[in-house]
Design a protein around this motif. Structure first.
Motif, PDB file in Angstrom:
ATOM      1  N   THR A 121       2.205  -2.994   2.446  1.00  0.00           N
ATOM      2  CA  THR A 121       1.291  -3.555   1.420  1.00  0.00           C
ATOM      3  C   THR A 121       1.711  -3.365   0.157  1.00  0.00           C
ATOM      4  O   THR A 121       1.268  -4.209  -1.003  1.00  0.00           O
ATOM      5  CB  THR A 121      -0.075  -2.563   1.322  1.00  0.00           C
ATOM      6  OG1 THR A 121       0.256  -1.034   1.164  1.00  0.00           O
ATOM      7  CG2 THR A 121      -0.610  -2.923   2.946  1.00  0.00           C
ATOM      8  N   ASP A 122       2.969  -2.515  -0.213  1.00  0.00           N
ATOM      9  CA  ASP A 122       3.261  -2.490  -1.578  1.00  0.00           C
ATOM     10  C   ASP A 122       4.854  -3.011  -1.585  1.00  0.00           C
ATOM     11  O   ASP A 122       5.732  -2.596  -2.348  1.00  0.00           O
ATOM     12  CB  ASP A 122       3.506  -0.921  -2.069  1.00  0.00           C
ATOM     13  CG  ASP A 122       2.318  -0.155  -2.138  1.00  0.00           C
ATOM     14  OD1 ASP A 122       1.485  -0.931  -2.712  1.00  0.00           O
ATOM     15  OD2 ASP A 122       2.041   0.896  -1.811  1.00  0.00           O
ATOM     16  N   LYS A 123       5.088  -3.982  -0.685  1.00  0.00           N
ATOM     17  CA  LYS A 123       6.360  -4.632  -0.492  1.00  0.00           C
ATOM     18  C   LYS A 123       7.063  -5.037  -1.781  1.00  0.00           C
ATOM     19  O   LYS A 123       8.222  -4.877  -2.164  1.00  0.00           O
ATOM     20  CB  LYS A 123       6.299  -5.606   0.528  1.00  0.00           C
ATOM     21  CG  LYS A 123       7.654  -6.161   1.076  1.00  0.00           C
ATOM     22  CD  LYS A 123       7.574  -7.320   1.846  1.00  0.00           C
ATOM     23  CE  LYS A 123       8.846  -8.104   2.370  1.00  0.00           C
ATOM     24  NZ  LYS A 123       8.652  -9.145   3.446  1.00  0.00           N
ATOM     25  N   ASN A 124       6.017  -5.871  -2.628  1.00  0.00           N
ATOM     26  CA  ASN A 124       6.713  -6.544  -3.701  1.00  0.00           C
ATOM     27  C   ASN A 124       7.028  -5.533  -4.770  1.00  0.00           C
ATOM     28  O   ASN A 124       8.223  -5.504  -5.526  1.00  0.00           O
ATOM     29  CB  ASN A 124       5.672  -7.234  -4.441  1.00  0.00           C
ATOM     30  CG  ASN A 124       5.328  -8.671  -3.547  1.00  0.00           C
ATOM     31  OD1 ASN A 124       6.305  -9.099  -2.772  1.00  0.00           O
ATOM     32  ND2 ASN A 124       4.226  -9.303  -3.869  1.00  0.00           N
ATOM     33  N   LEU A 125       6.248  -4.347  -4.923  1.00  0.00           N
ATOM     34  CA  LEU A 125       6.740  -3.232  -5.744  1.00  0.00           C
ATOM     35  C   LEU A 125       7.868  -2.682  -5.307  1.00  0.00           C
ATOM     36  O   LEU A 125       8.919  -2.250  -6.346  1.00  0.00           O
ATOM     37  CB  LEU A 125       5.652  -2.355  -5.959  1.00  0.00           C
ATOM     38  CG  LEU A 125       5.789  -1.178  -6.995  1.00  0.00           C
ATOM     39  CD1 LEU A 125       5.940  -1.707  -8.117  1.00  0.00           C
ATOM     40  CD2 LEU A 125       4.477  -0.362  -7.045  1.00  0.00           C
ATOM     41  N   ILE A 126       8.149  -2.427  -4.208  1.00  0.00           N
ATOM     42  CA  ILE A 126       9.524  -1.729  -3.594  1.00  0.00           C
ATOM     43  C   ILE A 126      10.426  -2.671  -3.769  1.00  0.00           C
ATOM     44  O   ILE A 126      11.476  -2.062  -4.256  1.00  0.00           O
ATOM     45  CB  ILE A 126       9.110  -1.389  -2.179  1.00  0.00           C
ATOM     46  CG1 ILE A 126       7.997  -0.531  -1.919  1.00  0.00           C
ATOM     47  CG2 ILE A 126      10.374  -0.904  -1.434  1.00  0.00           C
ATOM     48  CD1 ILE A 126       7.439  -0.155  -0.544  1.00  0.00           C
ATOM     49  N   GLU A 127      10.304  -3.937  -3.617  1.00  0.00           N
ATOM     50  CA  GLU A 127      11.247  -5.020  -3.872  1.00  0.00           C
ATOM     51  C   GLU A 127      11.998  -4.954  -5.314  1.00  0.00           C
ATOM     52  O   GLU A 127      13.064  -5.078  -5.445  1.00  0.00           O
ATOM     53  CB  GLU A 127      11.157  -6.352  -3.512  1.00  0.00           C
ATOM     54  CG  GLU A 127      10.943  -6.363  -1.871  1.00  0.00           C
ATOM     55  CD  GLU A 127      10.581  -7.849  -1.503  1.00  0.00           C
ATOM     56  OE1 GLU A 127      10.319  -8.653  -2.237  1.00  0.00           O
ATOM     57  OE2 GLU A 127      10.579  -8.058  -0.338  1.00  0.00           O
ATOM     58  N   THR A 128      10.931  -4.754  -6.205  1.00  0.00           N
ATOM     59  CA  THR A 128      11.337  -4.545  -7.715  1.00  0.00           C
ATOM     60  C   THR A 128      12.080  -3.534  -7.976  1.00  0.00           C
ATOM     61  O   THR A 128      13.139  -3.522  -8.895  1.00  0.00           O
ATOM     62  CB  THR A 128      10.183  -4.567  -8.524  1.00  0.00           C
ATOM     63  OG1 THR A 128       9.300  -5.663  -8.155  1.00  0.00           O
ATOM     64  CG2 THR A 128      10.294  -4.675  -9.918  1.00  0.00           C
ATOM     65  N   TRP A 129      11.683  -2.422  -7.384  1.00  0.00           N
ATOM     66  CA  TRP A 129      12.474  -1.165  -7.517  1.00  0.00           C
ATOM     67  C   TRP A 129      13.909  -1.320  -7.126  1.00  0.00           C
ATOM     68  O   TRP A 129      14.873  -0.953  -7.484  1.00  0.00           O
ATOM     69  CB  TRP A 129      11.813   0.002  -6.826  1.00  0.00           C
ATOM     70  CG  TRP A 129      10.913   0.754  -7.535  1.00  0.00           C
ATOM     71  CD1 TRP A 129       9.499   0.949  -7.638  1.00  0.00           C
ATOM     72  CD2 TRP A 129      11.367   2.161  -8.266  1.00  0.00           C
ATOM     73  NE1 TRP A 129       9.250   1.855  -8.235  1.00  0.00           N
ATOM     74  CE2 TRP A 129      10.019   2.545  -8.574  1.00  0.00           C
ATOM     75  CE3 TRP A 129      12.480   2.829  -8.428  1.00  0.00           C
ATOM     76  CZ2 TRP A 129      10.058   4.027  -9.334  1.00  0.00           C
ATOM     77  CZ3 TRP A 129      12.421   4.152  -9.035  1.00  0.00           C
ATOM     78  CH2 TRP A 129      11.273   4.687  -9.705  1.00  0.00           C
ATOM     79  N   VAL A 130      13.976  -1.761  -5.802  1.00  0.00           N
ATOM     80  CA  VAL A 130      15.248  -1.943  -4.884  1.00  0.00           C
ATOM     81  C   VAL A 130      16.263  -2.904  -6.086  1.00  0.00           C
ATOM     82  O   VAL A 130      17.450  -2.597  -6.051  1.00  0.00           O
ATOM     83  CB  VAL A 130      15.132  -2.375  -3.665  1.00  0.00           C
ATOM     84  CG1 VAL A 130      16.424  -3.120  -3.176  1.00  0.00           C
ATOM     85  CG2 VAL A 130      14.434  -1.659  -2.623  1.00  0.00           C
ATOM     86  N   THR A 131      15.521  -4.119  -6.484  1.00  0.00           N
ATOM     87  CA  THR A 131      16.313  -4.870  -7.263  1.00  0.00           C
ATOM     88  C   THR A 131      16.870  -4.372  -8.557  1.00  0.00           C
ATOM     89  O   THR A 131      17.955  -4.465  -8.979  1.00  0.00           O
ATOM     90  CB  THR A 131      15.423  -6.137  -7.696  1.00  0.00           C
ATOM     91  OG1 THR A 131      15.000  -7.005  -6.534  1.00  0.00           O
ATOM     92  CG2 THR A 131      16.142  -7.166  -8.586  1.00  0.00           C
ATOM     93  N   ASP A 132      16.004  -3.728  -9.187  1.00  0.00           N
ATOM     94  CA  ASP A 132      16.221  -2.934 -10.335  1.00  0.00           C
ATOM     95  C   ASP A 132      17.497  -2.128 -10.221  1.00  0.00           C
ATOM     96  O   ASP A 132      18.376  -2.023 -11.167  1.00  0.00           O
ATOM     97  CB  ASP A 132      15.165  -2.195 -10.903  1.00  0.00           C
ATOM     98  CG  ASP A 132      14.179  -3.099 -11.622  1.00  0.00           C
ATOM     99  OD1 ASP A 132      14.422  -4.227 -11.810  1.00  0.00           O
ATOM    100  OD2 ASP A 132      13.176  -2.476 -12.135  1.00  0.00           O
TER     101      ASP A 132
END
Length: 210
Positions: free
Chosen positions: A114-125
Motif C-alpha cells: 500500500t505504501d509502494k510509491n512512498l517506499i520507491e521514493t525513499w529508494v530512489t533518493d
C-alpha cells in the motif's frame, strides 16, 4: 548540512586511555568544524550540541527534517587488541535496492504494497545520493592525505545513520581512540583543530566554495 557527533549521554562510545570518551572528542571536533564553516554561508546543524543521548534513527530524521544536502557522522575507531593501530577510515552506504526497500518499510512502519510509491521514493533518493556520498568520501580522503593523517581507505557499510539519511552521507572514523598517542594528540595536541580543518576543507570543496 548536518554534522553528527557520535554517541553522547549514557552512550560514551569507545573509551580510550585515561577514560577518554569517543563522545567528547566527536563533539569537540563537530563544534570546531561548525565554527570554521561560518564564513562560508553554509547552514551547519549539529545533531547534538551537548552531552545527551540521541537515537540513531532520530539523528537521520533530524537531518532529513533540516533538508540537509550533506550528512557527516563523526566517530573514533577502537582496536584494544593492538594499541599501536592508527589512521582514518571513511564509510558510505552499501546499497541493495530490495533490501533497502524492506529496511525502510520496517523502520518507517510502511506497507510494502500500500505504501509502494512512498517506499520507491525513499529508494530512489538513497540510490541517487550514493554517487555524491562516494564523491564526498573521496574528497575527505584527499584532505586526510594532504594533512599527513594515515588513511586506511573508503569503505561501504550499512550503518543506521547512513541508511536513514536521504542526503549524501558519510561516517568518518577520524582515528583510533585505543591508541594512547592519538588520545594525547586530541586532548593535549592539535588534533581537534586538524580534523575540524580537514572537514571544513572537504565541505567547501564538495560544495564548490573554494
Amino acid at each position: 548540512m548536518v554534522l553528527d557527533p557520535g554517541h553522547g549521554g549514557i552512550d560514551p562510545g569507545a573509551v580510550g586511555p585515561n577514560q577518554t570518551f569517543e563522545k567528547d572528542i566527536a563533539l569537540k571536533v563537530a563544534k570546531r568544524a561548525q565554527e570554521l564553516l561560518k564564513p562560508y554561508s553554509i547552514n551547519v546543524y549539529l545533531t547534538r550540541t551537548n552531552d545527551v543521548y540521541v537515537d540513531l534513527h532520530d539523528r537521520a530524521v533530524f537531518s532529513n527534517e533540516k533538508g540537509a544536502d550533506l550528512f557527516i557522522s563523526l566517530h573514533l575507531n577502537d582496536y584494544p587488541q593492538d594499541s599501536s593501530v592508527y589512521g582514518s577510515e571513511v564509510y558510505y552506504f552499501d546499497f541493495s535496492e530490495s533490501a533497502y526497500a524492506r529496511r525502510i518499510a520496517y523502520r518507517e512502519n510502511l506497507d510494502l504494497n500500500t505504501d509502494k510509491n512512498l517506499i520507491e521514493t525513499w529508494v530512489t533518493d538513497k540510490e541517487n545520493s550514493l554517487d555524491e556520498s562516494e564523491k564526498f568520501a573521496n574528497i575527505l580522503a584527499s584532505y586526510l592525505n594532504v594533512n599527513g593523517v594515515k588513511f586506511r581507505g573508503v569503505h561501504t557499510a550499512e550503518f543506521a545513520v547512513l541508511a536513514y539519511t536521504r542526503s549524501p552521507a558519510v561516517l568518518f572514523e577520524m582515528e583510533f581512540i585505543s591508541n594512547p598517542q592519538v588520545v594525547d594528540e586530541f586532548t593535549n595536541g592539535d588534533y581537534v583543530e586538524v580534523f575540524a580543518e580537514i572537514i571544513k576543507n572537504a565541505v567547501i570543496d564538495f560544495f564548490g566554495l573554494k
